[in-house]
Write an enzyme that holds these catalytic residues in place. Structure first.
Site, PDB file in Angstrom:
ATOM      1  N   THR A 517       0.917  -1.058   0.018  1.00  0.00           N
ATOM      2  CA  THR A 517       0.068  -0.025  -0.009  1.00  0.00           C
ATOM      3  C   THR A 517       0.895   1.225   0.015  1.00  0.00           C
ATOM      4  OG1 THR A 517      -1.586  -1.279   1.182  1.00  0.00           O
ATOM      5  CG2 THR A 517      -1.995   0.958   0.965  1.00  0.00           C
ATOM      6  N   HIS A 518       1.827   1.029  -0.902  1.00  0.00           N
ATOM      7  CA  HIS A 518       2.861   2.237  -1.177  1.00  0.00           C
ATOM      8  C   HIS A 518       2.663   3.133  -2.417  1.00  0.00           C
ATOM      9  CE1 HIS A 518       5.588  -0.426   1.681  1.00  0.00           C
ATOM     10  NE2 HIS A 518       4.633   0.147   2.241  1.00  0.00           N
ATOM     11  N   ASN A 519       1.564   3.491  -2.565  1.00  0.00           N
ATOM     12  CA  ASN A 519       1.091   4.577  -3.701  1.00  0.00           C
ATOM     13  C   ASN A 519       1.524   5.995  -3.241  1.00  0.00           C
ATOM     14  OD1 ASN A 519      -1.201   2.582  -2.696  1.00  0.00           O
ATOM     15  ND2 ASN A 519      -1.196   2.403  -4.943  1.00  0.00           N
TER      16      ASN A 519
END
Length: 591
Positions: A517-519
């Site tokens: 979840t490293h957008n």
């Protein structure tokens, strides 16, 4: 007709880590601060009760703490000429929902940036020449240096009670830490977490190959700790329920365990949950924000006036709100003009999986969110990229997250996926299987961006955010090289079997499988309005009383998890709001 509320000094849109930081800092400055959070109220006593919270089916499988995608999601396509379709099941990334956001259910991996990562284009051009960077790659400097952010990295580590060991203390290399990190002004607040057997084996093998492993920095407290706000954290008990869960031990740093207990008691702070912001309102000039409009828990439209609007929601939501509000010029990949939505990036992950000899007892159920062993020899620009022909690297580590019965029962490739054969495979591998994780950087490109979808809308009738993204050859080359180097480490562990799991050139971005979840990107920071959405103090170039927080600021993504950088930037911005903006409201940088 919208209900109109009394004016406040500051309205925060979203309440995760950056919202909590801004709330604490700006109320300390004497301002009246209102935080609007789209999701429900969440706190440790109510939402992390033991044993209810360690329900793998409810939290990891059914996503109890995630955003409800039926009401709002994103659409995704690989290329600018493709049709985007909605992301209807959480897979590739997990959008948080509620007070604390993803900061409530993260793992706690708490890295700083390597100094060169914040000045990446300058670094690569100076070392390898301008022609080394591909023409379609749009990487750029952050506009702020490691030296400027260092006090704020330290501040957040002390708020979180982060476990670790300094490797570079005021320019002096210290045994036991990371010798490749930027200089630190202080030691970590608490010592590293104890290593599991798997972490010990990885550390030895990495050293034998010639790398420099070190204790992974973990926002999971290794001992009882009281932070600078006077909030107490307990010691991690290695329960194996960090990611996707609140921490019932009060050991994992989150807004709830570090800031919220103090902030909620302040008379000049208010938190309104279940309040979905539709847009930032502007005056007739379009150059000044007057507040926000949101939908309250009763479904009513509410106008909230404010002198200062700060977007503290998740990366995608911040970008979407800028686009919906008409703040800044939307990015166009054809003309390469505009900035809002530009430079979307992600994480390029892989692993080397190892089956150790029979009789090994790893006890995988003894796990913690971020404790383990990491290495940076292949991260950032810590190695010579010249002969390799690619840009980027990865943080590489072994972290034992736990051994939960549904999703953490791995088997070797080729094993049966059902029935007695699967059961036998799980029994054979459970105690002796471990992974070396490769968290790879992703560069930004002209054809990777965020925009408003022309077809799909959310439950309130507003356009969804559209993501245009696919892998590029540079990232395939990077992960291929990293996999080969980690193959050396796996062999040094003398396993029965091992295999490299990295994506192959020609494959496409697959939303079905969780990756991270490293957008990042979409509202990037920089030194001039032609190339960035906000200035170096995170202030909108176009609307000076709007500030933007989060990983949307990153011009490209690094190998590290983003939270440490996100929080340091929030403290940096809050400092300059207090010391400069409040004394003389207006642009902090002249365009």
């Amino acid at each position: 007709m919208a209900i109109k509320r009394d004016k406040v000094d500051v309205v925060l849109v979203g309440f995760g880590w950056t919202g909590a930081i801004m709330g604490q800092e700006l109320t300390d400055a004497g301002l009246n601060v209102l935080a609007l959070e789209r999701g429900p109220m969440r706190d440790t006593p109510t939402d992390a009760q033991y044993p209810k919270v360690i329900d793998e089916l409810a939290y990891s499988i059914r996503g109890k703490l995630y955003q409800e995608l039926a009401k709002e999601t994103v659409t995704i396509r690989h290329g600018v000429n493709d049709l985007a379709v909605p992301y209807r099941q959480h897979g590739s990334f997990l959008l948080g929902n509620g007070v604390g956001g993803a900061g409530f259910h993260w793992n706690g991996m708490h890295y700083r940036a390597l100094p060169e990562e914040l000045q990446l284009r300058t670094r690569y051009e100076e070392r390898y020449g301008k022609k080394f960077i591909p023409e379609n790659m749009t990487i750029q400097d952050f506009g702020v240096t490691y030296e400027e952010l260092e006090p704020f990295f330290t501040q957040f580590e002390y708020v979180c009670g982060t476990s670790g060991k300094a490797g570079n203390l005021q320019g002096k290399i210290v045994p036991g830490g990371n010798p490749l990190e930027g200089p630190r002004s202080k030691e970590y607040p608490v010592p590293p977490l104890p290593n599991t057997l798997g972490a010990q084996l990885f550390e030895k093998a990495a050293r034998d190959v010639g790398f420099h492993p070190y204790p992974a920095p973990a926002a999971n407290a290794s001992e009882p700790y009281t932070n600078p706000y006077g909030v107490r954290l307990g010691p991690c008990n290695f329960c194996g329920f960090c990611e996707n869960y609140g921490c019932y031990m009060y050991a994992k740093a989150s807004p709830q365990t570090t800031i919220l207990p103090v902030l909620l008691k302040k008379p000049n702070f208010e938190l309104r949950a279940n309040s979905h912001v539709l847009k930032v309102t502007l005056d007739s000039s379009g150059k000044k924000a007057t507040g926000v409009v949101y939908i309250d828990p009763q479904g009513r439209e509410v106008e909230q006036p404010a002198d200062l609007v700060i977007l503290t929601a998740y990366q995608m939501h911040n970008v979407r709100l800028l686009l919906l509000s008409g703040i800044g010029k939307p990015y166009d990949p054809v003309t390469n003009e505009g900035t809002v939505g530009k430079n979307y990036a992600y994480q390029n992950n892989g692993s080397v999986n190892v089956l150790l000899p029979k009789g090994t007892q790893l006890n995988p159920f003894v796990g913690t969110g971020a404790g383990g062993v990491s290495m940076d020899d292949l991260n950032g620009d810590q190695f010579d990229h010249g002969p390799l022909g690619f840009v980027g690297g990865a943080s590489i580590r072994h972290i034992r997250y736990g051994g939960r019965p549904i999703a953490q029962t791995p088997t070797m490739p080729g094993a049966p996926r059902w029935g007695s054969g699967w059961k036998a495979a799980v029994q054979d591998t459970y105690q002796r299987y471990m992974s070396i994780g490769i968290s790879g950087s992703v560069m930004s490109y002209r054809d990777a961006y965020l925009s408003l979808d022309p077809t799909y809308k959310d439950a309130f009738g507003q356009p969804l955010l559209r993501m245009t993204f696919d892998w590029h050859d540079n990232e395939f080359d990077t992960i291929d090289y990293l996999g080969k180097r980690m193959d050396e480490v796996a062999k040094a562990m003398n396993p029965e079997k091992h295999f490299v799991a990295v994506r192959k050139k020609g494959s496409h971005y697959d939303t079905r499988v969780y990756q991270s979840t490293h957008n990042t990107g979409g509202a990037i920071m920089g030194t001039n309005p032609k190339e960035s959405v906000v200035n170096r103090y995170l202030q909108s170039w176009d609307v000076p009383n709007v500030f933007v927080m989060g990983a949307c600021l990153f011009p490209q993504n690094m190998g590290y998890n983003p939270t440490g950088v996100v929080a340091a930037l929030a403290y940096w911005s809050a400092h300059h709001i207090r010391e400069q903006y409040l004394k003389n409201p207006g642009p902090l940088v002249q365009a």
